[in-house]
Write a protein that holds these residues in place. Sequence first.
Motif, PDB file in Angstrom:
ATOM      1  N   LYS A 233       0.910  -1.228   0.089  1.00 35.46           N
ATOM      2  CA  LYS A 233      -0.134  -0.102  -0.095  1.00 35.46           C
ATOM      3  C   LYS A 233       0.667   1.201   0.024  1.00 35.46           C
ATOM      4  O   LYS A 233      -0.042   2.488  -0.632  1.00 35.46           O
ATOM      5  N   LEU A 234       2.246   1.078   0.774  1.00 34.05           N
ATOM      6  CA  LEU A 234       2.869   2.151   0.739  1.00 34.05           C
ATOM      7  C   LEU A 234       3.380   2.521  -1.038  1.00 34.05           C
ATOM      8  O   LEU A 234       3.806   3.844  -1.384  1.00 34.05           O
ATOM      9  N   CYS A 235       3.775   1.861  -1.392  1.00 27.68           N
ATOM     10  CA  CYS A 235       3.836   1.915  -2.646  1.00 27.68           C
ATOM     11  C   CYS A 235       2.900   2.509  -3.234  1.00 27.68           C
ATOM     12  O   CYS A 235       3.407   2.970  -4.526  1.00 27.68           O
ATOM     13  N   THR A 236       2.040   1.981  -3.342  1.00 26.37           N
ATOM     14  CA  THR A 236       0.744   2.960  -4.197  1.00 26.37           C
ATOM     15  C   THR A 236       1.135   4.501  -3.436  1.00 26.37           C
ATOM     16  O   THR A 236       0.749   5.511  -4.214  1.00 26.37           O
ATOM     17  N   ALA A 237       0.523   4.744  -2.070  1.00 30.73           N
ATOM     18  CA  ALA A 237       1.025   5.913  -1.513  1.00 30.73           C
ATOM     19  C   ALA A 237       1.677   6.716  -1.941  1.00 30.73           C
ATOM     20  O   ALA A 237       1.490   8.259  -2.476  1.00 30.73           O
ATOM     21  N   SER A 238       3.193   6.311  -2.509  1.00 30.90           N
ATOM     22  CA  SER A 238       4.363   6.391  -2.436  1.00 30.90           C
ATOM     23  C   SER A 238       4.329   7.880  -4.206  1.00 30.90           C
ATOM     24  O   SER A 238       4.369   8.802  -4.578  1.00 30.90           O
ATOM     25  N   LYS A 239       2.986   7.380  -4.323  1.00 32.27           N
ATOM     26  CA  LYS A 239       3.182   7.572  -6.416  1.00 32.27           C
ATOM     27  C   LYS A 239       1.754   8.530  -6.840  1.00 32.27           C
ATOM     28  O   LYS A 239       1.660   9.419  -6.908  1.00 32.27           O
ATOM     29  N   ALA A 240       1.358   8.684  -5.355  1.00 33.41           N
ATOM     30  CA  ALA A 240       0.225   9.519  -5.540  1.00 33.41           C
ATOM     31  C   ALA A 240       0.809  10.475  -4.482  1.00 33.41           C
ATOM     32  O   ALA A 240       0.569  11.373  -4.717  1.00 33.41           O
ATOM     33  N   ASP A 241       1.884  10.205  -3.861  1.00 30.16           N
ATOM     34  CA  ASP A 241       2.114  11.227  -3.261  1.00 30.16           C
ATOM     35  C   ASP A 241       3.601  12.495  -4.055  1.00 30.16           C
ATOM     36  O   ASP A 241       3.920  13.200  -4.613  1.00 30.16           O
ATOM     37  N   ALA A 242       4.146  11.183  -4.538  1.00 29.38           N
ATOM     38  CA  ALA A 242       5.025  11.813  -5.960  1.00 29.38           C
ATOM     39  C   ALA A 242       4.720  12.468  -6.624  1.00 29.38           C
ATOM     40  O   ALA A 242       5.037  13.559  -7.544  1.00 29.38           O
ATOM     41  N   PHE A 243       3.777  11.956  -7.804  1.00 35.35           N
ATOM     42  CA  PHE A 243       4.011  12.121  -9.095  1.00 35.35           C
ATOM     43  C   PHE A 243       2.019  12.796  -8.738  1.00 35.35           C
ATOM     44  O   PHE A 243       1.612  13.936  -9.077  1.00 35.35           O
ATOM     45  N   THR A 244       0.766  12.142  -9.063  1.00 35.37           N
ATOM     46  CA  THR A 244      -0.255  12.424  -9.331  1.00 35.37           C
ATOM     47  C   THR A 244      -1.247  13.134  -7.674  1.00 35.37           C
ATOM     48  O   THR A 244      -1.845  14.281  -8.065  1.00 35.37           O
ATOM     49  N   LYS A 245      -0.290  13.593  -6.420  1.00 29.25           N
ATOM     50  CA  LYS A 245      -1.102  14.684  -5.395  1.00 29.25           C
ATOM     51  C   LYS A 245      -1.720  14.713  -4.939  1.00 29.25           C
ATOM     52  O   LYS A 245      -2.874  15.605  -4.639  1.00 29.25           O
ATOM     53  N   ARG A 246      -2.977  13.357  -5.246  1.00 28.88           N
ATOM     54  CA  ARG A 246      -4.328  13.099  -5.479  1.00 28.88           C
ATOM     55  C   ARG A 246      -4.511  12.555  -3.410  1.00 28.88           C
ATOM     56  O   ARG A 246      -3.336  11.585  -3.613  1.00 28.88           O
ATOM     57  N   PHE A 247      -5.062  12.527  -2.779  1.00 27.85           N
ATOM     58  CA  PHE A 247      -5.199  12.175  -1.501  1.00 27.85           C
ATOM     59  C   PHE A 247      -6.264  10.722  -1.967  1.00 27.85           C
ATOM     60  O   PHE A 247      -7.435  10.586  -1.880  1.00 27.85           O
ATOM     61  N   ILE A 248      -5.391   9.895  -1.538  1.00 27.11           N
ATOM     62  CA  ILE A 248      -6.009   8.066  -1.785  1.00 27.11           C
ATOM     63  C   ILE A 248      -5.992   7.294  -0.548  1.00 27.11           C
ATOM     64  O   ILE A 248      -6.255   6.445  -0.507  1.00 27.11           O
ATOM     65  N   ALA A 249      -4.731   8.153   0.440  1.00 27.08           N
ATOM     66  CA  ALA A 249      -4.758   7.031   1.418  1.00 27.08           C
ATOM     67  C   ALA A 249      -5.725   6.614   2.601  1.00 27.08           C
ATOM     68  O   ALA A 249      -5.579   5.871   3.212  1.00 27.08           O
ATOM     69  N   ASP A 250      -7.109   7.318   2.752  1.00 33.03           N
ATOM     70  CA  ASP A 250      -8.315   6.748   3.074  1.00 33.03           C
ATOM     71  C   ASP A 250      -8.952   5.476   2.751  1.00 33.03           C
ATOM     72  O   ASP A 250      -8.855   4.245   3.775  1.00 33.03           O
ATOM     73  N   LYS A 251      -8.484   5.278   1.062  1.00 35.78           N
ATOM     74  CA  LYS A 251      -8.976   4.372   0.844  1.00 35.78           C
ATOM     75  C   LYS A 251      -7.961   2.410   1.180  1.00 35.78           C
ATOM     76  O   LYS A 251      -8.306   1.860   1.543  1.00 35.78           O
ATOM     77  N   LEU A 252      -6.449   3.475   1.127  1.00 32.17           N
ATOM     78  CA  LEU A 252      -5.183   2.375   1.111  1.00 32.17           C
ATOM     79  C   LEU A 252      -5.907   1.691   3.058  1.00 32.17           C
ATOM     80  O   LEU A 252      -5.385   1.169   2.957  1.00 32.17           O
TER      81      LEU A 252
END
Lengths: 269, 269
Positions: A233-252
């Motif tokens: 899940k950190l793998c997905t979260a880090s992509k969001a933090d680095a590239f898309t800048k969207r907040f998706i962590a509640d789902k994760l």
Amino acid sequence: LKKETVEEKRARLMAAAKASISSAYASDEHSIIQAINSYLAIEKVGNLIYERLEEWYSMYFPELRLNNQATFAKFVIQFGKNKKAATMEELNAVVGDKASEVFRQIRSSIGREPSEEEYGTIRTLAESELSLIDVQSRIDAYLEKSTKKFMPNICYLIDYKIAAEMLSRAGSLNRFATMPAGTIQLLGAEKALFKHLKYGSKSPKHGTLFKLQEMALSNKHMRGKIARVYATKLCTASKADAFTKRFIADKLKQDIDRSLKEIKKKAQP
Amino acid sequence: LKKETVEEKRARLMAAAKASISSAYASDEHSIIQAINSYLAIEKVGNLIYERLEEWYSMYFPELRLNNQATFAKFVIQFGKNKKAATMEELNAVVGDKASEVFRQIRSSIGREPSEEEYGTIRTLAESELSLIDVQSRIDAYLEKSTKKFMPNICYLIDYKIAAEMLSRAGSLNRFATMPAGTIQLLGAEKALFKHLKYGSKSPKHGTLFKLQEMALSNKHMRGKIARVYATKLCTASKADAFTKRFIADKLKQDIDRSLKEIKKKAQP
């Protein structure tokens, strides 16, 4: 177009190089990495100083057991020169509900009092212990704010200090975000991994992720699986933090909670 | 004689035991041992903090080279937030004869300035570096006075900090004074000696005595002999400090100087 002289060209290229180095450092991540490395160094250093202080002052009050670095240092500063003069009220202000126990220990202690000179030295040691504790909490506050802002998704899933340490191990958020889950799982276990590859010792199951609270609360054989769940899940979260800048962590986070429940269910007989 | 009850006997023996522990700790040597151990720990700790501070602040002023921990920390505290505002006079007060060099480096630096928040954190790090340096020099002063008083003969032959470290390794002056010269020579080389005995690696030639100034100035193959000369005379000096309490070290110092001269003469072709 007027032709550049060699000198002009050199100056132009140097300026461009300087500007690009300067802007590379402008990113928050370098500050976070410096801050977490300093935090970890001070943690170690504070323990070293405390060990020395405790051993030294125990010559004069061997019965004292406070189990808290700051409280111990404060005790030495306030009562270290003449512990018998401490009133219950004064003790209460420093050691809290241990006051009556310490009051009794002072009466029956086999320790003498240090000389004026020696006490001066012990006291400065206690003062630097306190100042290190203060520095540590300031860096902590800085880390909390900057890390949560820089990696909101990652910090929603794991403690911000663990997140900062993993960032430091990865080198940059971009590198973190392009790592496979297996690499993220083992960030911080580089030595053990190297031993495994070179000498065939057991392969490590977790690195920095071992510091997660869940780890301490779980059985040993479940820890590798838990680390894997977080790493994925950190793998997905880090992509969001680095590239898309969207907040998706509640789902994760929900995914993680579900997986952890399953792991625990399977582990039961 | 009235017969003691068990209770009375217990109380009497406990009091005697307490008194004997208390008086055993009353000797200066315990304080010296605590002080030198704290000194060595703080030396290590100060280096660790300095490494962190230098690396962190170098993000903002990578060109700065001061080669002195205290000066570096003072620079960060005074100019770290806005280095361009530093006048030549102010720089002079902190970095001395490097002022004009640093002044130029500031003009051409590729570093930005840290944010208010981050600077606050770096500054506390620099402050704790300074406070550690202060503690170190206070312990040093305490050590000088107490060690020279406690072991006047030994401290006449070698630096008082080396003397204190050897005392700490030996455990007590009494033990030091009953050691053969060969053991004194290897105080502080316990690990290497163990390796030698267990695995047959090269036998160590010196332990803590390696810190003597003469060692740094001598050829490698002479160092074992030099350590031996000192160990032999320290063996005599420690007996004087522990038992006879007479000052004989000026005579011993002459012996050492003569032996060192001979070693150097023999080493020449």
